[in-house]
Design a protein around this motif. Structure first.
Motif, PDB file in Angstrom:
ATOM      1  N   ALA A   1      -1.682   2.935  -1.226  1.00  0.00           N
ATOM      2  CA  ALA A   1      -0.786   4.071  -1.455  1.00  0.00           C
ATOM      3  C   ALA A   1       0.029   4.360  -0.199  1.00  0.00           C
ATOM      4  N   CYS A   2      -0.544   4.133   0.973  1.00  0.00           N
ATOM      5  CA  CYS A   2       0.171   4.405   2.231  1.00  0.00           C
ATOM      6  C   CYS A   2       0.643   3.136   2.937  1.00  0.00           C
ATOM      7  N   HIS A   3      -0.100   2.045   2.793  1.00  0.00           N
ATOM      8  CA  HIS A   3       0.260   0.838   3.544  1.00  0.00           C
ATOM      9  C   HIS A   3       0.906  -0.234   2.669  1.00  0.00           C
ATOM     10  N   GLY A   4       1.054   0.024   1.363  1.00  0.00           N
ATOM     11  CA  GLY A   4       1.612  -0.993   0.473  1.00  0.00           C
ATOM     12  C   GLY A   4       0.535  -1.967   0.034  1.00  0.00           C
ATOM     13  N   LYS A   5       0.698  -2.548  -1.174  1.00  0.00           N
ATOM     14  CA  LYS A   5      -0.327  -3.457  -1.713  1.00  0.00           C
ATOM     15  C   LYS A   5      -0.563  -4.639  -0.795  1.00  0.00           C
ATOM     16  N   ASP A   6       0.491  -5.129  -0.139  1.00  0.00           N
ATOM     17  CA  ASP A   6       0.350  -6.301   0.733  1.00  0.00           C
ATOM     18  C   ASP A   6       0.377  -5.929   2.211  1.00  0.00           C
ATOM     19  N   GLY A   7       0.271  -4.620   2.519  1.00  0.00           N
ATOM     20  CA  GLY A   7       0.182  -4.189   3.912  1.00  0.00           C
ATOM     21  C   GLY A   7       1.525  -4.027   4.609  1.00  0.00           C
TER      22      GLY A   7
END
Ligand code: HEC
Length: 202
Positions: A114-120
């Motif tokens: 939710a904060c870092h994105g699914k792939d970071g």
């Protein structure tokens, strides 16, 4: 109440359509209301289904529920590894364990994406795929940030949510994201840091 006897063509009051095939004529009856309701309901249902189970960010996709189940299963077998250490080498070694990386990835997608994105690649949270970090100099610092949070809670603390072992493998998973190419990369924050050390031979 008994059903009325079926109407014969001669008793019919409905208008006939103007076509005839092999002597067969057709009444011009409208499609019943219940049919339209069923049709309409299934169109609405399919739209909702599509949104929830194919584009959901809330862990409702088939893929997400599969990795959640898998995580539950791996957490069950965690018992056998004992306590994992949280130093640089011990964390880096977990990257070679595909089972652990599967658990960690599921935990990351469920809790961190939710904060870092699914792939970071970073959203509200920082990009974890690039070479720059704000709170990290060593691999073990990843474990510390996950455990205690950072920037007055902008990055939450996870020590109550995840066991020590889970935080070790989450740290390993985050370390493994470095150098990967996310779909959307947030601009680098912090300072570039030296590459992770090479994992020592086991
Ligand atoms: C509520 C949003 C949010 C969630 C959820 C979140 N993070 Fe963060 N994270 C942040 C923010 C914001 C920062 C940057 C903190 C700062 O400015 O120092 C951060 C920083 C980090 C850092 C340090 C990066 C650096 O450059 O110093 C790591 C590692 C990290 N997060 C991992 C995780 C992991 C793993 C999870 C899931 C268990 C997670 N985060 C969940 C918001 C979040």
């Amino acid at each position: 109440m008994s059903n009325p006897p079926p109407r014969t063509a001669s008793q019919a009051t409905d208008p006939l359509t103007d076509h005839e095939y092999d002597g067969i004529r057709e009444f011009d009856n409208p499609t019943p209301g219940w049919w339209y309701w069923m049709f309409g309901t299934s169109v609405v249902f399919s739209a909702l289904y599509l949104v929830f189970f194919h584009f959901s960010v809330a862990g409702w996709t088939v893929e997400d529920s599969w990795s959640n189940d898998q995580r539950a299963e791996f957490v069950r077998v965690f018992g056998s590894v004992g306590q994992l250490k949280a130093d640089d080498q011990s964390i880096l070694q977990q990257i070679d364990n595909p089972q652990f990386m599967t658990i960690a990835k599921a935990a990351f997608i469920g809790n961190c994406s939710a904060c870092h994105g699914k792939d970071g690649g970073g959203l509200v949270g920082v990009n974890l795929c690039d070479e720059s970090f704000k709170n990290i100099k060593h691999v073990s610092d990843i474990f510390k940030v996950i455990t205690d949070g950072a920037n007055a809670g902008a990055m939450p603390a996870w020590k109550r949510t995840f066991s020590d072992n889970e935080r070790v493998i989450l740290a390993a998973y985050v370390a493994s994201l470095r150098g990967t190419t996310p779909a959307v990369a947030k601009a680098a924050e912090g300072e570039p840091i030296p590459a992770w050390p090479k994992p020592a031979a086991k």
